[in-house]
Design a protein around this motif. Structure first.
Motif, PDB file in Angstrom:
ATOM      1  N   GLY A  14       0.692  -1.241   0.043  1.00  0.00           N
ATOM      2  CA  GLY A  14       0.110   0.107  -0.031  1.00  0.00           C
ATOM      3  C   GLY A  14       0.646   1.140  -0.235  1.00  0.00           C
ATOM      4  O   GLY A  14       0.310   2.380   0.107  1.00  0.00           O
ATOM      5  N   GLY A  15       2.101   1.148  -0.195  1.00  0.00           N
ATOM      6  CA  GLY A  15       3.409   2.198  -0.137  1.00  0.00           C
ATOM      7  C   GLY A  15       3.372   2.525   1.512  1.00  0.00           C
ATOM      8  O   GLY A  15       2.642   2.432   2.225  1.00  0.00           O
ATOM      9  N   ASP A  16       4.370   3.177   1.517  1.00  0.00           N
ATOM     10  CA  ASP A  16       5.059   3.816   2.801  1.00  0.00           C
ATOM     11  C   ASP A  16       4.917   2.772   3.729  1.00  0.00           C
ATOM     12  O   ASP A  16       5.799   1.792   3.791  1.00  0.00           O
ATOM     13  N   ASN A  17       3.959   2.796   5.030  1.00  0.00           N
ATOM     14  CA  ASN A  17       4.096   1.601   5.880  1.00  0.00           C
ATOM     15  C   ASN A  17       3.072   0.618   5.665  1.00  0.00           C
ATOM     16  O   ASN A  17       2.765  -0.148   6.775  1.00  0.00           O
ATOM     17  N   ASP A  18       2.104   0.543   4.591  1.00  0.00           N
ATOM     18  CA  ASP A  18       1.189  -0.534   4.316  1.00  0.00           C
ATOM     19  C   ASP A  18       1.570  -1.476   3.690  1.00  0.00           C
ATOM     20  O   ASP A  18       2.350  -1.631   2.733  1.00  0.00           O
ATOM     21  N   PHE A  19       1.550  -2.950   4.399  1.00  0.00           N
ATOM     22  CA  PHE A  19       1.798  -3.884   3.808  1.00  0.00           C
ATOM     23  C   PHE A  19       1.120  -5.356   4.364  1.00  0.00           C
ATOM     24  O   PHE A  19       0.571  -5.319   5.447  1.00  0.00           O
ATOM     25  N   PHE A  20       1.009  -6.180   3.467  1.00  0.00           N
ATOM     26  CA  PHE A  20       0.386  -7.765   3.902  1.00  0.00           C
ATOM     27  C   PHE A  20       1.085  -8.800   2.939  1.00  0.00           C
ATOM     28  O   PHE A  20       0.713  -8.417   1.728  1.00  0.00           O
ATOM     29  N   GLN A  28       9.513  -4.284  -0.436  1.00  0.00           N
ATOM     30  CA  GLN A  28       8.968  -2.738  -0.598  1.00  0.00           C
ATOM     31  C   GLN A  28      10.248  -2.134  -0.923  1.00  0.00           C
ATOM     32  O   GLN A  28      11.285  -1.985  -0.146  1.00  0.00           O
ATOM     33  N   PRO A  29      10.221  -1.087  -2.114  1.00  0.00           N
ATOM     34  CA  PRO A  29      11.423  -0.366  -2.363  1.00  0.00           C
ATOM     35  C   PRO A  29      11.562   0.664  -1.065  1.00  0.00           C
ATOM     36  O   PRO A  29      12.852   1.319  -0.847  1.00  0.00           O
ATOM     37  N   THR A  30      10.568   1.095  -0.293  1.00  0.00           N
ATOM     38  CA  THR A  30      10.850   2.149   0.931  1.00  0.00           C
ATOM     39  C   THR A  30      11.194   1.156   2.003  1.00  0.00           C
ATOM     40  O   THR A  30      11.943   1.640   2.861  1.00  0.00           O
ATOM     41  N   GLY A  31      11.735  -0.231   2.101  1.00  0.00           N
ATOM     42  CA  GLY A  31      12.160  -0.882   3.271  1.00  0.00           C
ATOM     43  C   GLY A  31      11.224  -1.255   4.080  1.00  0.00           C
ATOM     44  O   GLY A  31      10.059  -1.143   4.064  1.00  0.00           O
ATOM     45  N   LEU A  32      11.876  -1.938   5.175  1.00  0.00           N
ATOM     46  CA  LEU A  32      10.809  -2.561   5.925  1.00  0.00           C
ATOM     47  C   LEU A  32      10.242  -1.435   6.861  1.00  0.00           C
ATOM     48  O   LEU A  32      10.570  -0.501   7.165  1.00  0.00           O
ATOM     49  N   PRO A  33       8.800  -1.595   6.970  1.00  0.00           N
ATOM     50  CA  PRO A  33       7.869  -0.545   7.754  1.00  0.00           C
ATOM     51  C   PRO A  33       8.304  -0.194   8.934  1.00  0.00           C
ATOM     52  O   PRO A  33       8.898  -1.079   9.495  1.00  0.00           O
ATOM     53  N   TRP A  34       8.113   1.103   9.271  1.00  0.00           N
ATOM     54  CA  TRP A  34       8.648   1.497  10.765  1.00  0.00           C
ATOM     55  C   TRP A  34       8.180   0.846  11.749  1.00  0.00           C
ATOM     56  O   TRP A  34       8.673   0.604  12.650  1.00  0.00           O
ATOM     57  N   ARG A  80      -5.477  -0.473   7.722  1.00  0.00           N
ATOM     58  CA  ARG A  80      -6.633   0.386   7.484  1.00  0.00           C
ATOM     59  C   ARG A  80      -7.029   0.755   6.128  1.00  0.00           C
ATOM     60  O   ARG A  80      -8.129   0.789   5.485  1.00  0.00           O
ATOM     61  N   ASP A  81      -5.867   1.031   5.131  1.00  0.00           N
ATOM     62  CA  ASP A  81      -6.026   1.322   3.937  1.00  0.00           C
ATOM     63  C   ASP A  81      -6.454   0.357   3.242  1.00  0.00           C
ATOM     64  O   ASP A  81      -6.953   0.460   1.860  1.00  0.00           O
ATOM     65  N   MET A  82      -6.187  -0.851   3.433  1.00  0.00           N
ATOM     66  CA  MET A  82      -6.610  -2.055   2.773  1.00  0.00           C
ATOM     67  C   MET A  82      -8.049  -2.528   2.834  1.00  0.00           C
ATOM     68  O   MET A  82      -8.505  -2.988   1.985  1.00  0.00           O
ATOM     69  N   GLY A  83      -8.545  -1.987   3.953  1.00  0.00           N
ATOM     70  CA  GLY A  83      -9.937  -2.479   4.555  1.00  0.00           C
ATOM     71  C   GLY A  83      -9.964  -3.777   5.152  1.00  0.00           C
ATOM     72  O   GLY A  83     -10.109  -3.928   6.416  1.00  0.00           O
ATOM     73  N   SER A  84      -9.673  -4.795   4.389  1.00  0.00           N
ATOM     74  CA  SER A  84      -9.733  -6.359   5.036  1.00  0.00           C
ATOM     75  C   SER A  84      -8.931  -7.435   4.049  1.00  0.00           C
ATOM     76  O   SER A  84      -8.658  -6.901   2.992  1.00  0.00           O
ATOM     77  N   ALA A  85      -8.464  -8.323   4.521  1.00  0.00           N
ATOM     78  CA  ALA A  85      -7.609  -9.200   3.749  1.00  0.00           C
ATOM     79  C   ALA A  85      -7.507 -10.552   4.440  1.00  0.00           C
ATOM     80  O   ALA A  85      -7.748 -10.896   5.525  1.00  0.00           O
ATOM     81  N   THR A  86      -7.562 -11.469   3.482  1.00  0.00           N
ATOM     82  CA  THR A  86      -7.694 -13.010   4.047  1.00  0.00           C
ATOM     83  C   THR A  86      -6.571 -13.926   3.353  1.00  0.00           C
ATOM     84  O   THR A  86      -6.292 -13.608   2.217  1.00  0.00           O
ATOM     85  N   VAL A  87      -5.952 -14.834   3.994  1.00  0.00           N
ATOM     86  CA  VAL A  87      -4.992 -15.459   3.386  1.00  0.00           C
ATOM     87  C   VAL A  87      -5.270 -16.879   3.971  1.00  0.00           C
ATOM     88  O   VAL A  87      -5.579 -17.317   4.762  1.00  0.00           O
ATOM     89  N   ASP A  88      -5.071 -18.223   3.000  1.00  0.00           N
ATOM     90  CA  ASP A  88      -5.362 -19.521   3.300  1.00  0.00           C
ATOM     91  C   ASP A  88      -3.980 -20.413   3.104  1.00  0.00           C
ATOM     92  O   ASP A  88      -3.255 -20.074   2.325  1.00  0.00           O
TER      93      ASP A  88
END
Length: 243
Positions: free
Chosen positions: A44-50, A60-66, A108-116
């Motif tokens: 999701g850019g910046d600090n957003d990741f799943f 992510q090119p910005t590196g490990l989220p803070w 928060r910016d993604m809303g929801s996510a699921t993985v199996d």
């Protein structure tokens, strides 16, 4: 007459357990039928990741989220940034850079996510599920009234075994517990603050400490061990399947 003879008693024997299904995100897996495809990582850019990554090879090119990086001593994100006042980060200087993990950051910016994940556990009974969990709250957030993990945090790990569905791990935000302090940052400063994440479930959950494998007196998420025995590692949470 002879004295009565006491019948010998045998100590109870704990059932033998074997690991027959696993996924460690580093290419080592057992009886795994379906796994998360790293091509499905959400950036999701910046600090957003799943998704999946490692400290030494973060996608992510910005590196490990803070909020995953303990930057008090070492620049964990490789972006030229260290901060002695950092109080929110899971992995620091002693994390194995090649040890991959699944991470959630600012969904928060993604809303929801699921993985199996799907494993073949046919013919096995008396199952126990164990997952290494970590998490650190952030008291000094830019979001108003945040004060740690949000009250709307909703993270669940559900299993479906022969049509029986159970919520084996449920991560819920709870108010600060004065008897519990998260592990310090790499430079020794206090970490986290505010609401914690507690792991519960349909059955009892046991937390094993990363330092020595002993049973913890709580079920709160924590950051990795900053130094000493177990450094760079995170706690393990385990539960019976209840079947």
């Amino acid at each position: 007459t002879a004295s009565p003879t006491a019948s010998p008693t045998e100590a109870p024997v704990a059932p033998t357990r074997a690991m027959f299904a696993q996924e460690d995100f580093d290419g080592h897996h057992t009886n795994l039928l379906q796994e998360f495809d790293v091509g499905g990582n959400w950036d999701g850019g910046d600090n957003d990741f799943f998704g999946v990554g490692s400290v030494g090879n973060w996608p992510q090119p910005t590196g490990l989220p803070w909020d995953i990086s303990d930057a008090t001593i070492v620049d964990m994100s490789n972006n030229g940034y260290t901060s002695p006042t950092d109080d929110c980060g899971i992995f620091g200087q002693h994390r194995d850079p090649n040890d991959s993990f699944f991470a959630l950051a600012d969904l928060r910016d993604m809303g929801s996510a699921t993985v199996d994940w799907e494993f073949n556990v046919e013919d096995y009974t008396d199952l126990r599920l164990s997952i290494d969990f970590a998490g650190i709250s952030n008291l000094h957030s830019n979001y108003p009234n945040y004060h740690g993990f949000g009250t709307d945090t909703d993270i669940k790990f559900t299993i479906d075994y022969d049509g029986c569905t159970q919520e084996v791990f449920v991560l819920q935000a709870v108010n600060t517990d004065p008897s519990f302090m998260t592990r310090p940052m790499d430079n020794g400063n206090e970490s986290g603050g505010g609401r914690l994440l507690k792991v519960t479930g349909d059955n009892a959950v046991t937390k094993f400490l990363a330092e020595d494998g002993s049973v913890a007196a709580n079920q709160y998420l924590d950051k990795s061990v900053p130094a000493g025995p177990g450094q760079g590692q995170i706690d393990t949470f385990s539960t019976e399947d209840g079947s």
